[in-house]
Design a protein around this motif. Structure first.
Motif, short mmCIF file in Angstrom:
data_model
loop_
_atom_site.label_atom_id
_atom_site.label_comp_id
_atom_site.label_asym_id
_atom_site.label_seq_id
_atom_site.Cartn_x
_atom_site.Cartn_y
_atom_site.Cartn_z
N SER A 128 22.15 31.65 -4.50
CA SER A 128 22.12 30.25 -4.91
C SER A 128 22.92 29.39 -3.94
CB SER A 128 22.74 30.17 -6.30
OG SER A 128 23.02 28.86 -6.66
N TYR A 153 29.65 32.54 -13.10
CA TYR A 153 28.26 32.70 -12.65
C TYR A 153 28.20 32.62 -11.12
CZ TYR A 153 23.58 31.48 -11.15
OH TYR A 153 22.40 31.46 -10.45
N LEU A 204 18.58 19.38 -15.19
CA LEU A 204 18.02 18.03 -15.23
C LEU A 204 16.54 17.98 -15.64
CD1 LEU A 204 18.33 15.01 -14.69
CD2 LEU A 204 17.97 15.47 -12.26
N SER A 220 21.12 11.61 -20.39
CA SER A 220 22.39 11.11 -19.86
C SER A 220 22.40 11.37 -18.35
CB SER A 220 23.56 11.86 -20.49
OG SER A 220 23.61 11.61 -21.87
N ARG A 235 20.65 16.33 -4.78
CA ARG A 235 20.28 17.75 -4.73
C ARG A 235 19.01 17.91 -3.93
NH1 ARG A 235 24.45 17.60 -6.75
NH2 ARG A 235 25.27 18.57 -8.65
N ASP A 302 30.59 19.07 -11.30
CA ASP A 302 29.39 18.76 -10.51
C ASP A 302 29.73 18.57 -9.03
OD1 ASP A 302 27.03 18.94 -11.89
OD2 ASP A 302 27.07 16.88 -12.66
C1 WQD Z 1 21.18 18.43 -11.25
C2 WQD Z 1 21.74 17.02 -11.21
C3 WQD Z 1 23.60 16.64 -12.69
C4 WQD Z 1 21.44 17.14 -16.43
C5 WQD Z 1 22.89 24.17 -11.45
C6 WQD Z 1 23.83 25.30 -11.17
C7 WQD Z 1 23.54 25.91 -9.84
C8 WQD Z 1 22.08 26.28 -9.68
C9 WQD Z 1 21.17 25.18 -10.10
C10 WQD Z 1 21.74 28.60 -10.17
C11 WQD Z 1 23.25 16.98 -11.25
C12 WQD Z 1 22.42 15.81 -13.09
C13 WQD Z 1 21.76 17.06 -15.09
C14 WQD Z 1 21.47 15.96 -17.24
C15 WQD Z 1 22.12 14.70 -15.26
N1 WQD Z 1 21.69 27.39 -10.50
N2 WQD Z 1 22.11 15.87 -14.52
N3 WQD Z 1 21.82 14.79 -16.61
O1 WQD Z 1 24.12 21.13 -11.31
O2 WQD Z 1 22.68 21.15 -9.24
O3 WQD Z 1 23.05 23.22 -10.44
O4 WQD Z 1 21.55 24.68 -11.39
O5 WQD Z 1 22.24 29.16 -9.26
O6 WQD Z 1 24.35 27.02 -9.70
O7 WQD Z 1 25.14 24.82 -11.20
O8 WQD Z 1 21.61 21.48 -11.48
O9 WQD Z 1 19.86 20.63 -12.97
O10 WQD Z 1 22.19 21.02 -13.90
O11 WQD Z 1 21.79 19.14 -12.33
O12 WQD Z 1 22.44 13.63 -14.77
O13 WQD Z 1 21.22 15.96 -18.43
O14 WQD Z 1 21.32 16.34 -12.42
O15 WQD Z 1 24.79 15.92 -12.80
O16 WQD Z 1 23.65 15.93 -10.42
P1 WQD Z 1 22.96 21.66 -10.61
P2 WQD Z 1 21.33 20.62 -12.76
#
Ligand code: WQD
Ligand code: NAD
Length: 345
Positions: A128, A153, A204, A220, A235, A302
């Motif tokens: 990852s 993790y 997300l 949110s 991302r 984050d």
């Molecule tokens: C993406 C963006 C949130 C939800 C995680 C793991 C990482 C990898 C992928 C496995 C961020 C924003 C999210 C919501 C939001 N997994 N967000 N509202 O954080 O990049 O990574 O999954 O290895 O290890 O940490 O992915 O999809 O959670 O978030 O605003 O309800 O969406 O802040 O910027 P993330 P995510």
């Protein structure tokens, strides 16, 4: 020519199921092993509907060494492994670290033991972009420093990479391709397989599609005060079918002895960073469905911005992310609608 059998651990899961489809379409016989801790047996039906081939399915836990012995002796023709099986919820790993270390590391170590014993040629490992933490520079190349993991993790991914390197350095007679995924999203265009989040989605896109469906009141957006053009986090959202295709190439590389080194590492991303707000715009634009949202405070832990430099995978694997983000968003929505039609969500 008949192709070698591939063992796909976690093959009824999100990325695993899409990869089984691509493997079967490329002519590989597959056996899936999954303990169904985060997936459903029906996924095998979805794979069969798409490909016309029903993969063998063994319900077993990869941390169970006796079960793995039985699997490898029942399938002596396994020549390659893709190891998706792992627990993957970052938040849960903070609450239950031992569960994460035990599941993710014992799974990998059992497989490595079996490989040496049964003459398996190679293992593809799901790592990852989390190993890069908050990178010093974007886009991130594979040589960027590995930052101290901020969750158990994430730490299991770092330790897993080290275990593979150590075992192969110690002379294990097989190869490995470590794939560092950025943010996998979307679903198969058939809408017969996709991501099935357990409970309230933490990621997300499932939250976006469930909000668009009316299952959640509003999305949110975690923070609009980051140092990015629109203030929301950035991302690299990679289409899951594009991602799955890279695994077929990685497997071929190991089985056909094309690897340049016993352990190879590749970033799998698009090379383009998108902000949370840009992604929601893409969803609304491509589906015509509105996503009620509010800006809230930052989510603890984050990363502000991270996106891939995928040049190494582009050049060496001949792989490139191809699906436009709007098409990926449409596929995520079609999957959500299919779940609704099937009365699942
Ligand atoms: C993406 C963006 C949130 C939800 C995680 C793991 C990482 C990898 C992928 C496995 C961020 C924003 C999210 C919501 C939001 N997994 N967000 N509202 O954080 O990049 O990574 O999954 O290895 O290890 O940490 O992915 O999809 O959670 O978030 O605003 O309800 O969406 O802040 O910027 P993330 P995510
Ligand atoms: P997923 O939860 O949908 O799939 C994992 C599958 O493994 C599930 O079907 C689960 O039932 C199974 N499993 C878990 N522990 C097992 C065990 N001990 N024995 C047998 N089966 C077991 O997750 P996913 O999103 O498809 O992720 C696949 C892999 O990719 C994981 O290793 C994950 O850490 C990694 N990864 C995922 C992402 C992401 O954002 N989805 C990003 C980077 C890396």
């Amino acid at each position: 020519m008949k192709k070698d059998r591939i063992l796909v651990t976690g093959g009824t899961g999100y990325i695993g199921s899409h990869t089984v489809v691509e493997l079967q379409e490329a002519g590989y016989p597959v056996v899936i092993v999954d303990n169904l801790s985060n997936s459903n047996r029906d996924v095998v039906d979805g794979i069969e509907k798409i490909t016309g081939i029903r993969p063998d399915f063994v319900e077993a836990d990869c941390t169970d060494l006796a079960a793995m012995e039985k699997l490898f002796s029942d399938y002596p023709d396994i020549k390659g492994i893709i190891n998706f099986a792992a627990s993957k919820a970052v938040g849960e790993s903070m609450q239950k670290p031992i569960l994460y270390y035990r599941n993710n590391l014992n799974t990998l170590m059992n497989l490595l033991d079996m490989m040496a014993k049964y003459g398996t040629k190679g293992i593809v490992f799901s790592s990852s972009c989390t190993v890069y933490g908050e990178p010093d520079e974007n886009p991130v190349t594979e040589s960027a420093p590995i930052k101290k993991a901020t969750s158990p993790y994430g730490n299991t991914k770092q330790i897993s990479e080290e275990i593979i390197e150590d075992v192969i350095r110690a002379g294990a007679p097989f190869k490995s391709v470590i794939l560092r995924y950025f943010n996998p999203v979307g679903a198969h265009p058939s809408a017969l397989i996709g991501e099935l989040p357990n409970g309230v989605p933490q990621n997300l896109i499932p939250f976006v599609t469930q909000t668009a469906m009316g299952i959640r009141k509003e999305l949110s957006v975690f923070g609009n005060d980051y140092n990015t053009p629109d203030g929301s986090c950035i991302r690299d959202y990679i289409n899951v079918v594009d991602l799955a295709k890279a695994h077929v190439i990685a497997v071929e590389r190991m089985l056909e002895d094309k690897s340049e080194a016993p352990v190879e590492i590749f970033n799998l991303g698009t090379g383009v960073g998108l902000s949370v707000l840009e992604l929601i715009d893409s969803f609304e634009r491509s589906t015509g469905v509105k996503v009620p949202r509010k800006i809230v405070g930052r989510r603890a832990g984050d990363i502000e911005k991270v996106w891939a430099n995928p040049k190494h995978a582009n050049d060496v694997l001949g792989w490139k992310a191809e699906t436009p983000i709007d098409d990926t968003m449409k596929s995520a929505w079609a999957w959500q609608c299919a779940l609704r039609e099937r009365g699942i969500m």
